[in-house]
Design an enzyme around this catalytic site. Sequence first.
Site, PDB file in Angstrom:
ATOM      1  N   LYS A  56       0.841  -1.207   0.000  1.00  0.00           N
ATOM      2  CA  LYS A  56       0.000   0.000   0.000  1.00  0.00           C
ATOM      3  C   LYS A  56       0.871   1.250   0.000  1.00  0.00           C
ATOM      4  O   LYS A  56       0.571   2.237  -0.670  1.00  0.00           O
ATOM      5  CB  LYS A  56      -0.929   0.009   1.222  1.00  0.00           C
ATOM      6  CG  LYS A  56      -2.053  -1.003   1.163  1.00  0.00           C
ATOM      7  CD  LYS A  56      -2.881  -0.954   2.438  1.00  0.00           C
ATOM      8  CE  LYS A  56      -4.044  -1.909   2.407  1.00  0.00           C
ATOM      9  NZ  LYS A  56      -4.870  -1.810   3.620  1.00  0.00           N
ATOM     10  N   ALA A  73      -1.157   1.409   6.417  1.00  0.00           N
ATOM     11  CA  ALA A  73      -1.442   0.405   7.448  1.00  0.00           C
ATOM     12  C   ALA A  73      -2.408  -0.635   6.912  1.00  0.00           C
ATOM     13  O   ALA A  73      -3.169  -0.382   5.976  1.00  0.00           O
ATOM     14  CB  ALA A  73      -2.031   1.080   8.685  1.00  0.00           C
ATOM     15  N   ASP A  74      -2.371  -1.804   7.548  1.00  0.00           N
ATOM     16  CA  ASP A  74      -3.333  -2.852   7.261  1.00  0.00           C
ATOM     17  C   ASP A  74      -3.603  -3.601   8.554  1.00  0.00           C
ATOM     18  O   ASP A  74      -2.683  -3.827   9.344  1.00  0.00           O
ATOM     19  CB  ASP A  74      -2.809  -3.812   6.193  1.00  0.00           C
ATOM     20  CG  ASP A  74      -3.923  -4.706   5.678  1.00  0.00           C
ATOM     21  OD1 ASP A  74      -4.693  -4.242   4.823  1.00  0.00           O
ATOM     22  OD2 ASP A  74      -4.057  -5.844   6.164  1.00  0.00           O
ATOM     23  N   THR A  75      -4.853  -3.970   8.768  1.00  0.00           N
ATOM     24  CA  THR A  75      -5.256  -4.661   9.997  1.00  0.00           C
ATOM     25  C   THR A  75      -5.975  -5.957   9.645  1.00  0.00           C
ATOM     26  O   THR A  75      -6.812  -5.966   8.737  1.00  0.00           O
ATOM     27  CB  THR A  75      -6.191  -3.765  10.845  1.00  0.00           C
ATOM     28  OG1 THR A  75      -5.511  -2.549  11.152  1.00  0.00           O
ATOM     29  CG2 THR A  75      -6.605  -4.453  12.134  1.00  0.00           C
ATOM     30  N   GLY A 110      -0.196  -3.826  10.698  1.00  0.00           N
ATOM     31  CA  GLY A 110       1.122  -3.543  10.146  1.00  0.00           C
ATOM     32  C   GLY A 110       1.142  -2.106   9.661  1.00  0.00           C
ATOM     33  O   GLY A 110       0.148  -1.628   9.105  1.00  0.00           O
TER      34      GLY A 110
END
Length: 193
Positions: A56, A73-75, A110
Site C-alpha cells: 500500500k 497500514a493494514d489490519t 502492520g
Amino acid sequence: MNRIYKSIVLASQSPRRQELIKLIFDGFQVLPAECDETLPKGMGAQEAVEYLSKIKNEASARLSPKDSLIISADTVVSINNEILGKPADKDDARRMITLLSGNIHQVYTGVTLSFNEKKVTFSEKTDVEFYSLTQEEIEGYINTSEPYDKAGAYGIQGKAGLLVKGINGDYYNVVGLPVARLKREILEFEKEL
C-alpha cells in the site's frame, strides 16, 4: 516532529485511521492507491499485515509529492491461525462472529513509514476476548451495518464493544492504527533522516 516533510500522506481510506492520525498530525492528506492485496500462500497474520502495509505504501508513494512522509497500514483479525478479513456477506459475518464468540483472538496491524528512499515497517498485536454470545446477540450485531467494512466483521469502537470481554494490548491497534507506537516509531525514523 520533524518538519522536513513537504506533506504527510495517509495511504488509507479508513475513516477510523483518518481520525486516529489526527492525534499525531494536525494536517495530512489522504491518498490511498489501488493495489493487489492478494496474499502469498501460507503467510501468517503478522507477516501479512506487514506485507500489505508495504505494498500500500509503495502504491501511494507513486502518487505522492516528493519529500512526503507516507504512512500506510493494514489490519487483520486472526483466530486459530485463520486470517479473518472483511466479510463477503451476512453469512460470512455470522461465521466470523460465531468463531470469535467465547474465544480470544488476535488483531494485528502492520504499518509502513516511508520518506523518499527510506522505509521502515513494524506491526502491533492485541489480544481480544469476546463473551460467549447467544444466537440472538450474533444476529442482532450482523443485522447492523457495522460488520461489513471491517476485518473480522467487527469494530470495537462501535456496537461490537458490547461483545468484548477484555483486551490485552493497544485498544487503538484494534481500531486500526496503534497511534502511541506509531508516534514513537516516527520519532525514531526521523533521527535517521
